[in-house]
Scaffold this active site. Structure first.
Site: not given
Length: 184
Positions: A33-35, A97
Site C-alpha cells: 500500500s506504500c507509494v 498504492g
C-alpha cells in the site's frame, strides 16, 4: 535494458529516500500500500526515489515522521536540488498504492491521491503513474534515465510486505547528550 553486473542496486526501504547522479545505479524497493515517488531532472542528470507508508504528515517528530508522505516528498525534492536539479525541470512517476489487505481502509489509494496532489501543488509534472490494484510491486528505477520497471509480488513477497506495513511504528529515541566533563 536488463540489470547486469554493471548496475549497482541501492534498496530504498520504507521511510527512506535516495538520490543519485550515477548512471550505473538502479534504485529498488518493494511496495504494497506504500507509494514511491520517483523524480528526476533530465537536464542535470540526477534522480531519486522515496518510499512512504502514509499520506499527509505526522503530528510527532523524529522517526515517526519518516512514515509520512509530506516529510519524504520534501526530503526527496531537497535532495535533488542539492545535487544540482532545478525545481522547474523536475518530472515524477508515482508507483504503488495497492489495496493488499482486504477489509482494511484503502490507505494505498489515499497514498496515491496524496502524491498526485502534492506534485500538482508543487508544479512538478507527472510523466508516469501506476497505482492501485490489489497486488504489491517490486520497483526498479534508474534515476538518471528515468526508466521505471515493476514486477508483481509473489505470495511470499506479498506476505512479507503486508507484515511490514501493518507492524507498529518503530520510534527512534535519540540518546541523551553526554554531560560529563573530563579533566586532564
Amino acid at each position: 535494458m536488463t540489470i547486469d553486473a554493471s548496475f549497482r542496486r541501492v534498496h530504498v526501504i520504507q521511510g527512506e529516500f535516495k538520490v543519485s547522479d550515477d548512471p550505473d545505479v538502479v534504485l529498488s524497493t518493494i511496495l504494497g500500500s506504500c507509494v514511491a515517488a520517483c523524480m528526476r531532472d533530465p537536464v542535470a542528470g540526477v534522480g531519486g526515489m522515496n518510499h512512504f507508508l502514509l499520506p499527509g504528515e505526522a503530528n510527532g517528530s523524529g522517526g515517526e515522521a519518516t512514515r509520512y508522505g509530506v516529510h519524504l516528498m520534501e526530503l526527496l525534492i531537497n535532495g535533488l536540488l542539492k545535487k544540482g536539479a532545478r525545481r522547474d525541470r523536475l518530472e515524477a512517476k508515482i508507483i504503488g498504492g495497492a489495496k493488499t489487505i482486504a477489509g482494511f481502509s484503502n490507505v494505498g489509494e489515499k497514498n496515491a491521491e496524496f502524491a498526485e496532489q502534492f506534485l500538482s501543488d508543487e508544479g512538478i509534472r507527472i510523466v508516469g503513474k501506476n497505482t492501485g490494484g490489489d497486488v504489491g510491486r517490486k520497483l526498479e528505477y534508474f534515476p538518471v534515465s528515468g526508466r521505471a520497471r515493476q514486477y508483481p509480488l509473489s505470495g511470499n513477497e506479498l506476505q512479507k510486505t503486508v507484515a511490514l506495513e501493518t507492524a507498529p511504528a518503530r520510534i527512534v529515541v535519540p540518546k541523551p547528550a553526554d554531560t560529563s566533563i573530563e579533566f586532564f
